[in-house]
Design a protein around this motif. Structure first.
Motif, mmCIF file in Angstrom:
data_model
loop_
_atom_site.group_PDB
_atom_site.id
_atom_site.type_symbol
_atom_site.label_atom_id
_atom_site.label_comp_id
_atom_site.label_asym_id
_atom_site.label_seq_id
_atom_site.Cartn_x
_atom_site.Cartn_y
_atom_site.Cartn_z
ATOM 1 N N VAL A 35 0.834 -1.205 0.000
ATOM 2 C CA VAL A 35 0.000 0.000 0.000
ATOM 3 C C VAL A 35 0.872 1.261 0.000
ATOM 4 C CG1 VAL A 35 -1.686 1.313 1.348
ATOM 5 C CG2 VAL A 35 -1.986 -1.146 1.047
ATOM 6 N N VAL A 36 1.911 1.275 0.819
ATOM 7 C CA VAL A 36 2.793 2.447 0.886
ATOM 8 C C VAL A 36 3.541 2.649 -0.435
ATOM 9 C CG1 VAL A 36 4.868 3.375 2.012
ATOM 10 C CG2 VAL A 36 3.020 2.431 3.393
ATOM 11 N N SER A 37 4.030 1.562 -1.034
ATOM 12 C CA SER A 37 4.751 1.715 -2.305
ATOM 13 C C SER A 37 3.798 2.178 -3.408
ATOM 14 C CB SER A 37 5.442 0.415 -2.694
ATOM 15 O OG SER A 37 4.517 -0.625 -2.915
ATOM 16 N N ALA A 38 2.565 1.713 -3.406
ATOM 17 C CA ALA A 38 1.582 2.184 -4.387
ATOM 18 C C ALA A 38 1.272 3.669 -4.167
ATOM 19 C CB ALA A 38 0.309 1.354 -4.306
ATOM 20 N N GLY A 39 1.141 4.063 -2.908
ATOM 21 C CA GLY A 39 0.903 5.479 -2.603
ATOM 22 C C GLY A 39 2.065 6.362 -3.020
ATOM 23 N N ALA A 40 3.289 5.900 -2.793
ATOM 24 C CA ALA A 40 4.464 6.663 -3.216
ATOM 25 C C ALA A 40 4.508 6.778 -4.736
ATOM 26 C CB ALA A 40 5.736 5.985 -2.703
ATOM 27 N N TRP A 41 4.174 5.695 -5.406
ATOM 28 C CA TRP A 41 4.166 5.693 -6.867
ATOM 29 C C TRP A 41 3.139 6.689 -7.403
ATOM 30 C CZ3 TRP A 41 3.202 0.603 -10.026
ATOM 31 C CH2 TRP A 41 3.670 0.770 -11.315
ATOM 32 N N PRO A 77 16.502 11.025 -9.371
ATOM 33 C CA PRO A 77 15.975 10.647 -8.049
ATOM 34 C C PRO A 77 14.520 10.177 -8.052
ATOM 35 C CG PRO A 77 16.317 13.018 -8.156
ATOM 36 C CD PRO A 77 16.813 12.446 -9.450
ATOM 37 N N LEU A 78 13.635 10.945 -8.674
ATOM 38 C CA LEU A 78 12.229 10.570 -8.604
ATOM 39 C C LEU A 78 11.917 9.350 -9.449
ATOM 40 C CD1 LEU A 78 10.311 13.965 -8.521
ATOM 41 C CD2 LEU A 78 10.617 12.318 -6.695
ATOM 42 N N LEU A 79 12.496 9.267 -10.627
ATOM 43 C CA LEU A 79 12.216 8.111 -11.462
ATOM 44 C C LEU A 79 12.807 6.845 -10.848
ATOM 45 C CD1 LEU A 79 10.695 7.442 -14.023
ATOM 46 C CD2 LEU A 79 12.865 7.417 -15.197
ATOM 47 N N LEU A 80 13.976 6.980 -10.265
ATOM 48 C CA LEU A 80 14.561 5.824 -9.579
ATOM 49 C C LEU A 80 13.668 5.400 -8.417
ATOM 50 C CD1 LEU A 80 16.935 3.882 -9.427
ATOM 51 C CD2 LEU A 80 18.088 5.519 -7.958
ATOM 52 N N THR A 81 13.171 6.379 -7.682
ATOM 53 C CA THR A 81 12.251 6.079 -6.584
ATOM 54 C C THR A 81 10.966 5.454 -7.120
ATOM 55 O OG1 THR A 81 13.143 7.958 -5.350
ATOM 56 C CG2 THR A 81 11.036 7.076 -4.608
ATOM 57 N N GLY A 86 7.426 1.091 -7.921
ATOM 58 C CA GLY A 86 6.663 0.260 -8.846
ATOM 59 C C GLY A 86 7.058 -1.207 -8.760
ATOM 60 N N THR A 87 8.362 -1.446 -8.711
ATOM 61 C CA THR A 87 8.848 -2.819 -8.598
ATOM 62 C C THR A 87 8.447 -3.418 -7.257
ATOM 63 O OG1 THR A 87 10.719 -2.259 -10.006
ATOM 64 C CG2 THR A 87 10.908 -4.261 -8.711
ATOM 65 N N LEU A 88 8.575 -2.635 -6.191
ATOM 66 C CA LEU A 88 8.182 -3.104 -4.865
ATOM 67 C C LEU A 88 6.681 -3.404 -4.829
ATOM 68 C CD1 LEU A 88 9.411 -3.648 -2.088
ATOM 69 C CD2 LEU A 88 8.878 -1.289 -1.480
ATOM 70 N N CYS A 89 5.904 -2.544 -5.462
ATOM 71 C CA CYS A 89 4.456 -2.756 -5.534
ATOM 72 C C CYS A 89 4.152 -4.049 -6.297
ATOM 73 C CB CYS A 89 3.808 -1.554 -6.207
ATOM 74 S SG CYS A 89 2.029 -1.531 -6.121
ATOM 75 N N LEU A 90 4.864 -4.272 -7.388
ATOM 76 C CA LEU A 90 4.670 -5.484 -8.184
ATOM 77 C C LEU A 90 5.070 -6.732 -7.398
ATOM 78 C CD1 LEU A 90 3.928 -6.717 -10.942
ATOM 79 C CD2 LEU A 90 6.296 -6.351 -11.628
ATOM 80 N N VAL A 115 -1.682 -6.851 -14.512
ATOM 81 C CA VAL A 115 -1.411 -6.348 -15.866
ATOM 82 C C VAL A 115 -1.216 -4.831 -15.841
ATOM 83 C CG1 VAL A 115 -2.442 -6.033 -18.159
ATOM 84 C CG2 VAL A 115 -2.578 -8.253 -17.025
ATOM 85 N N LEU A 116 -2.058 -4.104 -15.108
ATOM 86 C CA LEU A 116 -1.920 -2.648 -15.006
ATOM 87 C C LEU A 116 -0.578 -2.256 -14.400
ATOM 88 C CD1 LEU A 116 -5.474 -1.557 -13.764
ATOM 89 C CD2 LEU A 116 -4.532 -1.388 -16.073
ATOM 90 N N ASN A 117 -0.130 -3.010 -13.414
ATOM 91 C CA ASN A 117 1.154 -2.730 -12.769
ATOM 92 C C ASN A 117 2.303 -2.895 -13.753
ATOM 93 O OD1 ASN A 117 3.420 -2.687 -10.999
ATOM 94 N ND2 ASN A 117 2.086 -3.302 -9.326
ATOM 95 N N VAL A 118 2.274 -3.951 -14.540
ATOM 96 C CA VAL A 118 3.331 -4.188 -15.526
ATOM 97 C C VAL A 118 3.312 -3.085 -16.592
ATOM 98 C CG1 VAL A 118 4.115 -5.774 -17.327
ATOM 99 C CG2 VAL A 118 3.448 -6.663 -15.098
ATOM 100 N N ILE A 119 2.115 -2.702 -17.045
ATOM 101 C CA ILE A 119 2.008 -1.633 -18.037
ATOM 102 C C ILE A 119 2.531 -0.316 -17.468
ATOM 103 C CG2 ILE A 119 0.355 -0.193 -19.317
ATOM 104 C CD1 ILE A 119 -1.364 -2.734 -19.655
ATOM 105 N N ALA A 120 2.168 0.008 -16.237
ATOM 106 C CA ALA A 120 2.621 1.263 -15.622
ATOM 107 C C ALA A 120 4.144 1.271 -15.443
ATOM 108 C CB ALA A 120 1.923 1.484 -14.280
ATOM 109 N N CYS A 121 4.741 0.134 -15.111
ATOM 110 C CA CYS A 121 6.210 0.059 -15.011
ATOM 111 C C CYS A 121 6.849 0.323 -16.373
ATOM 112 C CB CYS A 121 6.648 -1.305 -14.480
ATOM 113 S SG CYS A 121 6.416 -1.537 -12.717
ATOM 114 N N ALA A 122 6.294 -0.240 -17.435
ATOM 115 C CA ALA A 122 6.823 -0.012 -18.781
ATOM 116 C C ALA A 122 6.650 1.448 -19.198
ATOM 117 C CB ALA A 122 6.124 -0.934 -19.775
ATOM 118 N N MET A 123 5.538 2.044 -18.828
ATOM 119 C CA MET A 123 5.308 3.456 -19.158
ATOM 120 C C MET A 123 6.315 4.358 -18.459
ATOM 121 S SD MET A 123 1.170 3.679 -19.154
ATOM 122 C CE MET A 123 1.174 5.448 -19.349
ATOM 123 N N MET A 124 6.690 3.995 -17.249
ATOM 124 C CA MET A 124 7.666 4.786 -16.519
ATOM 125 C C MET A 124 9.001 4.815 -17.256
ATOM 126 S SD MET A 124 8.216 4.550 -12.432
ATOM 127 C CE MET A 124 7.314 3.065 -12.421
#
Length: 175
Positions: A35-41, A77-81, A86-90, A115-124
């Motif tokens: 939940v926290v990693s999704a909120g940070a994302w 910094p932000l994209l790495l975070t 995103g990876t932690l959320c996945l 599937v949405l998580n994988v797509i969002a990681c690729a979009m990043m």
């Protein structure tokens, strides 16, 4: 004698399902991390939307400065975070899927979130190219539109995934 009044002589047949069980405290820790990693994302995506929008409405040197700030402070910094979040959320989502009754592809809402998580990681990752071009001082309109599209789409995907987590629609994938 009807089937309702017959005594069951054997337990109901379970589908071939493998569920990895983890202690409740560890499961709750993984859930909190998810939940926290999704909120940070989502927060990082909001920052990117705000910066792209500010750059869109500014002109000349102001626009260049905004995109330079976006490249300087977002790309590393932000994209790495965001990649870590995103990876932690996945990863935590997969762990929760394996360790809870929801499974990975047992329920439609979980499968769609995966599937949405994988797509969002690729979009990043796709977000990187236009930012570095815009920071160089050139602001092709197609790049600004593309960044706006990516940021808005990512926010919509992450928001939809959050709604799925709360309402859990659509039932089981197969019965």
């Amino acid at each position: 004698m009807t089937t309702l009044s017959q005594a069951r002589t054997s337990p109901p047949r379970q589908a071939n399902r493998v569920r990895w069980t983890i202690p409740a405290r560890l499961r709750k820790s993984v859930l909190v991390t998810h939940v926290v990693s999704a909120g940070a994302w989502i927060g990082i995506d909001v920052i990117s939307i705000v910066l792209v929008a500010i750059g869109w409405v500014r002109a000349g040197d102001d626009r260049t400065a905004v995109y330079q700030a976006l490249a300087d402070f977002f790309v590393v910094p932000l994209l790495l975070t965001a990649l870590i979040a995103g990876t932690l959320c996945l990863v935590t989502g997969v762990l929760l899927g394996l360790a809870t009754k929801w499974g990975l592809v047992r329920y439609w809402w979980v499968a769609v979130k995966l599937v949405l998580n994988v797509i969002a990681c690729a979009m990043m990752l796709t977000f990187l190219g236009p930012i570095t071009e815009l920071a160089s001082g050139e602001q092709p309109l197609r790049d600004i539109w593309f960044l706006s599209f990516l940021a808005a789409t990512a926010m919509a995907l992450l928001s939809f995934a959050t709604v799925l987590s709360v309402f859990k629609p659509w039932g089981r994938v197969r019965k």
